[in-house]
Structure formats: structure tokens, C-alpha cells
Scaffold this motif. Structure first.
Motif, PDB file in Angstrom:
ATOM      1  N   LEU A  16     -13.147  39.629  51.029  1.00 42.33           N
ATOM      2  CA  LEU A  16     -13.016  38.268  50.530  1.00 42.33           C
ATOM      3  C   LEU A  16     -11.562  37.826  50.623  1.00 42.33           C
ATOM      4  CD1 LEU A  16     -14.027  35.751  48.965  1.00 42.33           C
ATOM      5  CD2 LEU A  16     -13.675  37.060  46.853  1.00 42.33           C
ATOM      6  N   VAL A  17     -11.337  36.657  51.216  1.00 43.47           N
ATOM      7  CA  VAL A  17      -9.983  36.119  51.386  1.00 43.47           C
ATOM      8  C   VAL A  17      -9.879  34.807  50.616  1.00 43.47           C
ATOM      9  CG1 VAL A  17      -8.206  35.418  53.023  1.00 43.47           C
ATOM     10  CG2 VAL A  17      -9.890  37.164  53.679  1.00 43.47           C
ATOM     11  N   ALA A 168     -13.525  33.159  42.627  1.00 50.52           N
ATOM     12  CA  ALA A 168     -13.969  33.256  44.015  1.00 50.52           C
ATOM     13  C   ALA A 168     -14.829  34.495  44.219  1.00 50.52           C
ATOM     14  CB  ALA A 168     -12.765  33.284  44.950  1.00 50.52           C
ATOM     15  N   LEU A 169     -14.409  35.603  43.614  1.00 50.66           N
ATOM     16  CA  LEU A 169     -15.179  36.850  43.734  1.00 50.66           C
ATOM     17  C   LEU A 169     -16.542  36.706  43.055  1.00 50.66           C
ATOM     18  CD1 LEU A 169     -13.752  40.411  43.263  1.00 50.66           C
ATOM     19  CD2 LEU A 169     -15.907  39.781  42.209  1.00 50.66           C
ATOM     20  N   LEU A 170     -16.544  36.136  41.850  1.00 52.68           N
ATOM     21  CA  LEU A 170     -17.798  36.001  41.111  1.00 52.68           C
ATOM     22  C   LEU A 170     -18.746  34.999  41.759  1.00 52.68           C
ATOM     23  CD1 LEU A 170     -16.321  36.003  37.497  1.00 52.68           C
ATOM     24  CD2 LEU A 170     -17.696  37.805  38.539  1.00 52.68           C
ATOM     25  N   GLY A 173     -19.799  36.643  45.353  1.00 54.44           N
ATOM     26  CA  GLY A 173     -20.392  37.976  45.366  1.00 54.44           C
ATOM     27  C   GLY A 173     -20.044  38.754  46.623  1.00 54.44           C
ATOM     28  N   ALA A 174     -18.932  38.389  47.257  1.00 56.86           N
ATOM     29  CA  ALA A 174     -18.598  38.963  48.566  1.00 56.86           C
ATOM     30  C   ALA A 174     -17.958  40.338  48.488  1.00 56.86           C
ATOM     31  CB  ALA A 174     -17.668  38.013  49.319  1.00 56.86           C
ATOM     32  N   ALA A 175     -17.486  40.732  47.301  1.00 58.14           N
ATOM     33  CA  ALA A 175     -16.785  42.007  47.170  1.00 58.14           C
ATOM     34  C   ALA A 175     -17.334  42.773  45.980  1.00 58.14           C
ATOM     35  CB  ALA A 175     -15.286  41.776  47.017  1.00 58.14           C
ATOM     36  N   ASP A 176     -17.278  44.103  46.073  1.00 58.76           N
ATOM     37  CA  ASP A 176     -17.727  44.970  44.987  1.00 58.76           C
ATOM     38  C   ASP A 176     -16.565  45.479  44.143  1.00 58.76           C
ATOM     39  OD1 ASP A 176     -20.382  44.846  46.002  1.00 58.76           O
ATOM     40  OD2 ASP A 176     -19.877  46.419  47.456  1.00 58.76           O
TER      41      ASP A 176
END
Length: 237
Positions: A16-17, A168-170, A173-176
Motif C-alpha cells: 500500500l502506497v 488508508a490501510l483500514l 484492506g491492502a496490507a496485513d
């Protein structure tokens, strides 16, 4: 006996960027300062006065921060801060509407290359949502990134807090793992946002408000000449 458990590889691929806009992917060319001058004039601050210069210095220092937060610091009442922020947004919108809005070289190709490689890209800003959308529409970027977020989309706090990066992450959902996050911007506040969020990559670019020394002091893990160098950095990880 010592700990004989195998060591885990802590290296994380970027998934995720989170990309800043003005100064990072969008040319600023002094628009923020011009819009601030418009707002300050609306509030009776005399151009060229010591008070005006002091305020402008603060605006430069806090580039990247939520604009309403900046006005709350500069003016004693919430009414003045809100009025100043509205005047700023109006002034900036007029400049964008007059054609003073352009992508930085390589920005569009960078976003396309990252997404083609399977990364999720989110555009973030310290501006309000309507101003952010105005910029996106002026550039024809409606379909360029996966998502666009402003401070209001992250609970109201902008940079230097980690909220925008974590939102952005939440939202995607692109990153764990937060270490799979890359935060990229041109200001110290962008770097502090990324560092506070625990991002594996916190990359500063030299196309905007702050220089390499400030970017590194505020948490940059890498400093790039421009966002055009980002694919080489991230896709080689």
C-alpha cells in the motif's frame, strides 16, 4: 541456554502506497502561500506586516498539516479560524480553476506503474475534501488512484498524526502489516505521519516544501529527487 528459535525475516514487501498531493504528485508553485495571503487579507492581516510574515513563516513550517489546524493556531477564535480556512479554500479553488494546477513530472506514470505491479495507491491531502476533489477533477485523475482521503475521512486529524496513513490501510484492506505501508510526501509532517504509523517505507521527495535535512529529521527512511524515482525503490524491495 540461549534462545535457539529461528530468527524471523522482518522484511516486508510494500503493498500500500500513501501519496501526498501538493508538492509530491501535484505541482504547488506557491499556490498554498498565495491562497493563504488571500485568507489573511480577508481577516485583516496587513500584507508585508510583521504579523503577516510571522504567519507566513508558520504556514511554510507546517506545510502538510491540515489547513484548519494551521488557522486554529494562527487565530485566537474558532470563528476566525473557520473563516480563514474557508477563505483559503476559496482562494485555492480560484487558482485551480484558473488553470494553476498541474501534475509533477512522472507522477501519473508512477501511480500507473505501481498499480500495474499490484500495489494499492491512495492520494492524501491536508486540504478539505471538496478542494481535493477539485484538484483531482482538474487533473483528470478520477480513475488514477484507488482512493483519495482528506483529514475529515480520517476522523478530522490530518498530518503529522498517523491517522491518514492508517485510514488508508483500514479503508483499503491492502496490507496485513503496517510495515507493508509506504508513505510518501514532501514535508516533515508527511514523514512524521508515516513514522508514527509504523510504515516500512517513509520516503521524502525534494519537489516541495522541505529539504532533505528536515525530511530525515522527521523520520524519512529514504529521500528521493522526485516521485518518479518511487517505482525503482518500491518494486525492487
Amino acid at each position: 541456554m540461549g534462545d535457539t528459535a529461528p530468527k524471523q525475516d522482518t522484511k516486508q514487501d510494500t503493498r500500500l502506497v500513501v501519496l501526498d498531493m501538493a508538492g509530491t504528485t501535484v505541482a504547488d508553485d506557491g499556490l498554498v502561500e498565495r491562497a493563504f495571503d488571500h485568507a489573511a487579507g480577508e481577516l485583516g492581516v496587513v500584507p508585508g506586516s510583521p504579523a503577516h510574515q510571522e504567519m507566513l513563516d508558520y504556514v511554510r513550517t507546517t506545510m502538510g498539516e491540515s489547513k484548519i489546524s494551521v488557522f486554529r493556531h494562527l487565530f485566537p477564535s474558532e470563528e476566525q479560524a473557520q473563516r480563514g480556512n474557508r477563505a483559503f479554500e476559496t482562494g485555492y479553488a480560484e487558482l485551480v480553476g484558473a488553470g494553476h494546477c498541474a501534475p509533477l513530472p512522472g507522477a501519473e506514470d508512477t501511480i500507473r506503474e505501481l498499480r500495474k505491479a499490484g500495489l494499492t495507491v491512495v492520494l492524501t491531502t491536508g486540504f478539505s475534501g471538496p478542494t481535493q476533489q477539485l484538484i483531482i477533477e482538474a487533473l483528470g485523475w478520477q480513475q488514477l488512484a484507488d482512493l483519495a482521503l482528506c483529514p475529515a475521512d480520517a476522523g478530522g486529524r490530518g498530518r503529522p498524526y498517523p491517522d491518514l496513513a492508517l485510514a488508508a490501510l483500514l479503508r483499503t484492506g491492502a496490507a496485513d502489516d503496517v510495515r507493508q505501508l509506504a508513505v510518501v510526501g514532501d514535508t516533515g509532517y508527511d514523514m512524521r505521519c508515516g513514522a508514527s504509523a509504523g510504515a516500512g517505507v517513509v520516503a521524502g521527495v525534494l519537489t516541495g516544501a522541505h529539504g532533505a535535512e528536515r525530511l530525515r529529521a522527521d523520520g524519512a527512511t529514504q529521500v528521493l529527487g522526485s516521485v518518479a524515482e518511487l517505482p525503482e525503490l518500491l518494486l525492487s524491495r
